[in-house]
Design a protein around this motif. Structure first.
Motif, PDB file in Angstrom:
ATOM      1  N   ILE A  88      -8.740 -52.835  -7.634  1.00  0.00           N
ATOM      2  CA  ILE A  88      -9.197 -53.153  -9.188  1.00  0.00           C
ATOM      3  C   ILE A  88      -8.115 -52.332  -9.966  1.00  0.00           C
ATOM      4  O   ILE A  88      -7.609 -52.741 -11.187  1.00  0.00           O
ATOM      5  CB  ILE A  88     -10.595 -52.652  -9.665  1.00  0.00           C
ATOM      6  N   ALA A  89      -7.782 -50.917  -9.678  1.00  0.00           N
ATOM      7  CA  ALA A  89      -6.932 -50.049 -10.409  1.00  0.00           C
ATOM      8  C   ALA A  89      -5.548 -50.581 -10.389  1.00  0.00           C
ATOM      9  O   ALA A  89      -4.847 -50.674 -11.409  1.00  0.00           O
ATOM     10  CB  ALA A  89      -7.009 -48.769  -9.802  1.00  0.00           C
ATOM     11  N   ALA A  90      -5.269 -51.141  -9.205  1.00  0.00           N
ATOM     12  CA  ALA A  90      -3.846 -51.532  -9.185  1.00  0.00           C
ATOM     13  C   ALA A  90      -3.720 -52.847  -9.963  1.00  0.00           C
ATOM     14  O   ALA A  90      -2.593 -53.156 -10.929  1.00  0.00           O
ATOM     15  CB  ALA A  90      -3.525 -52.089  -7.545  1.00  0.00           C
ATOM     16  N   ILE A 144       0.653 -53.914 -17.300  1.00  0.00           N
ATOM     17  CA  ILE A 144       2.196 -53.818 -17.173  1.00  0.00           C
ATOM     18  C   ILE A 144       2.711 -55.265 -17.766  1.00  0.00           C
ATOM     19  O   ILE A 144       3.389 -55.278 -18.714  1.00  0.00           O
ATOM     20  CB  ILE A 144       2.818 -53.354 -15.775  1.00  0.00           C
ATOM     21  N   ILE A 145       2.081 -56.233 -16.968  1.00  0.00           N
ATOM     22  CA  ILE A 145       2.544 -57.629 -17.345  1.00  0.00           C
ATOM     23  C   ILE A 145       2.313 -57.963 -18.900  1.00  0.00           C
ATOM     24  O   ILE A 145       3.146 -58.474 -19.506  1.00  0.00           O
ATOM     25  CB  ILE A 145       1.685 -58.659 -16.434  1.00  0.00           C
ATOM     26  N   TYR A 146       0.775 -57.528 -19.457  1.00  0.00           N
ATOM     27  CA  TYR A 146       0.375 -57.764 -20.730  1.00  0.00           C
ATOM     28  C   TYR A 146       1.480 -56.827 -21.852  1.00  0.00           C
ATOM     29  O   TYR A 146       1.969 -57.289 -22.755  1.00  0.00           O
ATOM     30  CB  TYR A 146      -0.850 -57.208 -20.840  1.00  0.00           C
ATOM     31  N   GLU A 147       1.795 -55.817 -21.463  1.00  0.00           N
ATOM     32  CA  GLU A 147       2.563 -55.227 -22.249  1.00  0.00           C
ATOM     33  C   GLU A 147       4.276 -55.733 -22.424  1.00  0.00           C
ATOM     34  O   GLU A 147       4.747 -55.596 -23.344  1.00  0.00           O
ATOM     35  CB  GLU A 147       2.725 -53.451 -21.911  1.00  0.00           C
ATOM     36  N   GLU A 148       4.535 -56.092 -21.358  1.00  0.00           N
ATOM     37  CA  GLU A 148       5.917 -56.874 -21.263  1.00  0.00           C
ATOM     38  C   GLU A 148       5.688 -58.163 -22.233  1.00  0.00           C
ATOM     39  O   GLU A 148       6.563 -58.454 -22.938  1.00  0.00           O
ATOM     40  CB  GLU A 148       6.156 -57.141 -19.858  1.00  0.00           C
ATOM     41  N   GLN A 149       4.716 -58.913 -21.733  1.00  0.00           N
ATOM     42  CA  GLN A 149       4.627 -60.153 -22.666  1.00  0.00           C
ATOM     43  C   GLN A 149       4.239 -59.779 -24.348  1.00  0.00           C
ATOM     44  O   GLN A 149       4.896 -60.569 -25.038  1.00  0.00           O
ATOM     45  CB  GLN A 149       3.229 -61.049 -22.066  1.00  0.00           C
ATOM     46  N   TYR A 150       3.530 -58.799 -24.362  1.00  0.00           N
ATOM     47  CA  TYR A 150       3.412 -58.389 -25.895  1.00  0.00           C
ATOM     48  C   TYR A 150       4.542 -57.862 -26.391  1.00  0.00           C
ATOM     49  O   TYR A 150       4.745 -58.392 -27.647  1.00  0.00           O
ATOM     50  CB  TYR A 150       2.469 -57.209 -25.830  1.00  0.00           C
ATOM     51  N   LYS A 151       5.357 -56.967 -25.597  1.00  0.00           N
ATOM     52  CA  LYS A 151       6.656 -56.609 -26.292  1.00  0.00           C
ATOM     53  C   LYS A 151       7.657 -57.831 -26.253  1.00  0.00           C
ATOM     54  O   LYS A 151       8.269 -57.753 -27.530  1.00  0.00           O
ATOM     55  CB  LYS A 151       7.457 -55.599 -25.303  1.00  0.00           C
ATOM     56  N   SER A 152       7.736 -58.821 -25.492  1.00  0.00           N
ATOM     57  CA  SER A 152       8.505 -59.739 -25.724  1.00  0.00           C
ATOM     58  C   SER A 152       7.990 -60.674 -26.661  1.00  0.00           C
ATOM     59  O   SER A 152       8.863 -61.188 -27.627  1.00  0.00           O
ATOM     60  CB  SER A 152       8.273 -60.815 -24.255  1.00  0.00           C
ATOM     61  N   ARG A 153       6.732 -60.768 -27.116  1.00  0.00           N
ATOM     62  CA  ARG A 153       6.319 -61.629 -28.261  1.00  0.00           C
ATOM     63  C   ARG A 153       6.576 -60.659 -29.388  1.00  0.00           C
ATOM     64  O   ARG A 153       6.996 -61.617 -30.503  1.00  0.00           O
ATOM     65  CB  ARG A 153       4.731 -61.772 -28.046  1.00  0.00           C
TER      66      ARG A 153
END
Length: 248
Positions: free
Chosen positions: A44-46, A53-62
């Protein structure tokens, strides 16, 4: 009856070892359920970390995509404003040119109006002067006898082949007989002045005619060289010589 089988308890041992020379080996004994729980927690933690990390990358990309789009929109708007500004500046230059041209036309028209006004004023002054009976009533030279008693009169004795002329521009109001001279012509100059010409010749004008200053009224022959000339101002006889003095 078959004997019941007892489930064997399984324990998991976690060995923790150190690479130090004097370090011992530690054994951590975990039950099956505890290990499963730890594995689930770890997964769960991983998963959370990886998802974060994926969300932040997608958020940053957006965010970068939106920022780049916004920057592009701003650049497009800036270019459009720059084009409008350039067009406005060009239009302003055209308007300034038109204003300069119009000002030139206005100056030219103003000069023309001023010139025409001056010409009109000069013409009006000339017409006014021509309405004042200051012109000599005969062409050529003549002797003058001045009568100041009663109705002031100038008696002029000219020579044949000269002309009796109007001393100012006016309208003929009377052409008739005169008991002393034979014929009489009266001109009204429309400004309070009236001139009277008495001569023995035949009048060259008739009542209602407009005669310019210097216009012919009588031809002088050998039998009509004598002219009686009078001037009225506002109905009062005045000395004609005063006006001759004004004309120089």
């Amino acid at each position: 009856m078959k004997p019941k089988k007892h489930k064997r308890k399984t324990n998991h041992v976690v060995i923790v070892a150190s690479d130090a020379a004097d370090a011992g080996v530690r054994h951590l004994r975990l039950s099956h359920w505890v290990l499963q729980f730890l594995v689930v927690v770890f997964c769960i933690a991983a998963g959370y970390v990886i998802g974060r990390i994926i969300y932040e990358e997608q958020y940053k990309s957006r965010v970068w995509e939106l920022a780049n789009q916004r920057i592009g929109d701003i650049q497009t708007a800036t270019e459009e404003l720059q084009e409008k500004l350039s067009a406005a500046e060009a239009e302003n230059l055209d308007m300034q040119s038109e204003v300069i041209a119009l000002n030139s036309k206005i100056d030219l028209l103003s000069d023309t109006v001023n010139q025409k006004t001056e010409e009109v004023n000069m013409l009006e002054e000339k017409i006014r002067q021509q309405g004042i009976p200051s012109f000599f009533p005969m062409t050529g030279s003549a002797s003058i006898e001045e009568i100041t008693e009663g109705e002031p009169t100038c008696i002029l004795n000219g020579s044949a082949e000269t002309v009796v002329v109007a001393t100012a521009t006016g309208v003929v109001t009377e052409v008739g007989e005169d008991t002393d001279y034979g014929s009489r012509v009266v001109l009204d100059h429309g400004n309070g002045y009236v001139t009277i010409y008495r001569n023995g010749g035949k009048s060259l004008v008739k009542a209602g005619d407009t005669v310019a200053q210097g216009g012919a009224l009588y031809y002088i022959g050998s039998d009509n060289t004598r002219l009686g000339y009078q001037v009225q101002q506002d109905g009062v006889y005045i000395n004609p010589m005063q006006l001759f003095d004004i004309s120089g």
